[in-house]
Design a protein around this motif. Structure first.
Motif, short mmCIF file in Angstrom:
data_model
loop_
_atom_site.label_atom_id
_atom_site.label_comp_id
_atom_site.label_asym_id
_atom_site.label_seq_id
_atom_site.Cartn_x
_atom_site.Cartn_y
_atom_site.Cartn_z
N ALA A 1 0.84 -1.20 0.00
CA ALA A 1 0.00 0.00 0.00
C ALA A 1 0.87 1.25 0.00
CB ALA A 1 -0.92 0.01 1.21
N GLY A 2 0.42 2.25 -0.73
CA GLY A 2 1.16 3.50 -0.75
C GLY A 2 0.60 4.43 -1.81
N ILE A 3 1.29 5.54 -2.00
CA ILE A 3 0.87 6.47 -3.03
C ILE A 3 1.54 6.10 -4.34
CG2 ILE A 3 0.49 8.29 -1.33
CD1 ILE A 3 3.05 9.61 -2.27
N GLY A 4 1.00 6.60 -5.44
CA GLY A 4 1.55 6.28 -6.75
C GLY A 4 1.00 7.21 -7.81
N GLY A 5 1.38 6.95 -9.04
CA GLY A 5 0.88 7.73 -10.17
C GLY A 5 -0.27 7.03 -10.84
N GLY A 6 -1.24 7.80 -11.30
CA GLY A 6 -2.39 7.25 -12.00
C GLY A 6 -2.35 7.60 -13.48
N PHE A 7 -2.81 6.70 -14.32
CA PHE A 7 -2.86 6.98 -15.75
C PHE A 7 -4.11 7.81 -16.07
CE2 PHE A 7 0.04 3.37 -15.74
CZ PHE A 7 1.01 3.83 -16.62
N ALA A 8 -3.89 8.91 -16.74
CA ALA A 8 -4.96 9.86 -17.05
C ALA A 8 -6.11 9.16 -17.76
CB ALA A 8 -4.43 11.00 -17.91
N GLY A 9 -7.31 9.50 -17.33
CA GLY A 9 -8.50 8.92 -17.93
C GLY A 9 -8.92 7.60 -17.32
N LEU A 10 -8.07 7.03 -16.46
CA LEU A 10 -8.39 5.76 -15.83
C LEU A 10 -8.58 5.91 -14.33
CD1 LEU A 10 -5.99 3.45 -17.86
CD2 LEU A 10 -8.47 3.67 -18.10
N VAL A 11 -7.61 6.53 -13.67
CA VAL A 11 -7.77 6.86 -12.25
C VAL A 11 -7.07 8.20 -12.03
CG1 VAL A 11 -5.78 5.43 -11.64
CG2 VAL A 11 -7.37 6.13 -9.86
N GLU A 12 -7.77 9.14 -11.44
CA GLU A 12 -7.29 10.51 -11.37
C GLU A 12 -6.61 10.80 -10.03
OE1 GLU A 12 -7.28 12.16 -14.04
OE2 GLU A 12 -8.64 10.91 -15.20
N VAL A 13 -5.95 11.95 -9.96
CA VAL A 13 -5.33 12.40 -8.72
C VAL A 13 -6.39 12.48 -7.63
CG1 VAL A 13 -4.13 14.30 -7.59
CG2 VAL A 13 -3.52 13.65 -9.94
N GLY A 14 -6.07 11.92 -6.47
CA GLY A 14 -7.03 11.85 -5.37
C GLY A 14 -7.85 10.58 -5.41
N GLY A 15 -7.62 9.75 -6.42
CA GLY A 15 -8.34 8.49 -6.54
C GLY A 15 -7.58 7.35 -5.88
N LEU A 16 -8.12 6.16 -6.06
CA LEU A 16 -7.55 4.97 -5.45
C LEU A 16 -7.55 3.85 -6.47
CD1 LEU A 16 -6.56 3.81 -2.67
CD2 LEU A 16 -8.91 3.02 -2.32
N ALA A 17 -6.44 3.14 -6.58
CA ALA A 17 -6.32 2.00 -7.49
C ALA A 17 -6.18 0.72 -6.68
CB ALA A 17 -5.12 2.17 -8.41
N ALA B 1 -15.74 -2.96 -0.48
CA ALA B 1 -15.44 -2.14 0.70
C ALA B 1 -14.84 -0.79 0.31
CB ALA B 1 -14.48 -2.89 1.62
N LEU B 2 -14.23 -0.75 -0.88
CA LEU B 2 -13.62 0.49 -1.41
C LEU B 2 -14.25 0.77 -2.77
CD1 LEU B 2 -9.93 -0.43 -0.54
CD2 LEU B 2 -11.28 1.34 0.61
N PRO B 3 -15.53 1.13 -2.81
CA PRO B 3 -16.23 1.25 -4.09
C PRO B 3 -15.67 2.32 -5.01
CG PRO B 3 -17.55 2.16 -2.31
CD PRO B 3 -16.40 1.44 -1.66
N GLU B 4 -14.92 3.28 -4.46
CA GLU B 4 -14.33 4.32 -5.30
C GLU B 4 -13.06 3.84 -6.00
OE1 GLU B 4 -12.21 4.71 -1.33
OE2 GLU B 4 -14.14 4.01 -2.09
N ALA B 5 -12.53 2.69 -5.58
CA ALA B 5 -11.28 2.21 -6.15
C ALA B 5 -11.48 1.71 -7.58
CB ALA B 5 -10.71 1.09 -5.29
N VAL B 6 -10.51 2.05 -8.44
CA VAL B 6 -10.50 1.55 -9.82
C VAL B 6 -9.66 0.28 -9.85
CG1 VAL B 6 -9.85 2.06 -12.20
CG2 VAL B 6 -10.74 3.88 -10.73
N VAL B 7 -10.24 -0.80 -10.31
CA VAL B 7 -9.55 -2.08 -10.33
C VAL B 7 -8.88 -2.28 -11.69
CG1 VAL B 7 -9.80 -4.58 -10.09
CG2 VAL B 7 -11.24 -3.03 -8.72
N GLY B 8 -7.61 -2.65 -11.66
CA GLY B 8 -6.88 -2.91 -12.90
C GLY B 8 -5.43 -3.20 -12.60
N PRO B 9 -4.65 -3.55 -13.61
CA PRO B 9 -3.23 -3.82 -13.41
C PRO B 9 -2.49 -2.57 -12.90
CG PRO B 9 -3.95 -4.66 -15.53
CD PRO B 9 -5.06 -3.80 -15.01
#
Length: 213
Positions: free
Chosen positions: A61-77, A121-129
């Protein structure tokens, strides 16, 4: 993932651990394993091997970079798999991943039971590789290359594949969570939102604590 043992959550740095610990209420174990896949693999392997009681699962678990259009800043993957995106060989015309070279695997699937538990439990999370890199992406060309090889990837971090390797060798279910502090692309520190990403990580820690209650 079965119900035996405690959950182990590992982070790269103290700030991530502290964010999770603020909400964990000691319901799961948290450890700092260092930055990058090598340090993360070695430290996680040690923690799993020396645990007095086997862990039920381990989450990177930690912070990371998100790919634009898939998960945005302030989001969760939430990782469906962890991929060592820069482990392989360069060829004149393309990148050759470890799998294609015949030297093992560059992908570990996240435990399906863990993803099924965390997703609702984390419905805002975007699921993906989620991609693991040894050098964070900081250019448009680098971003395009990654997206060309992994068009379904949602985020980038530096430890997931290392933790997944240790978990696989120990036979322990693995998962990965990344709160998004920046967009993967040209390096722009002014656009980073680390404080906000740590707050999102703390919220995820609250959820993990409830799951372990």
């Amino acid at each position: 993932m079965d119900g035996r043992g405690r959950l182990l959550v590992v982070t790269a740095v103290d700030a991530e651990r502290d964010a999770l610990a603020a909400e964990a209420e000691e319901r799961f174990d948290i450890a700092v394993v260092g930055v990058g896949p090598a340090s993360a693999a070695a430290a996680t392997a040690r923690l799993l091997a020396t645990a007095s009681t086997p862990y039920r699962a381990v989450i990177s678990a930690g912070i990371g970079g998100g790919f634009a259009g898939l998960v945005e800043v302030g989001g969760l993957a939430l990782a469906s798999s962890s991929i060592a995106a820069d482990l392989g060989a360069e060829a004149p015309d393309r990148f050759l991943p470890l799998d294609e070279l015949g030297f093992g695997t560059a992908r570990y699937e996240a435990d399906a039971g863990l993803v099924d538990l965390l997703g609702p439990a984390l419905p805002e999370a975007v699921v993906g590789p989620v991609l693991t890199v040894s050098t964070t992406t900081g250019s448009a060309a680098g971003t395009a290359a990654l997206r060309g090889r992994h068009p379904d990837a949602v985020a980038e971090g530096m430890e997931g594949f290392g933790v997944a390797t240790a978990a696989a060798q120990a036979g322990v279910p693995f998962g990965e969570l990344r709160s998004i502090s920046n967009v993967v692309g040209p390096r722009d520190r002014a656009g980073w939102r680390i404080r906000e990403a740590l707050a999102v990580l703390a919220d995820a820690g609250r959820v993990l604590g409830k799951l372990e209650a």
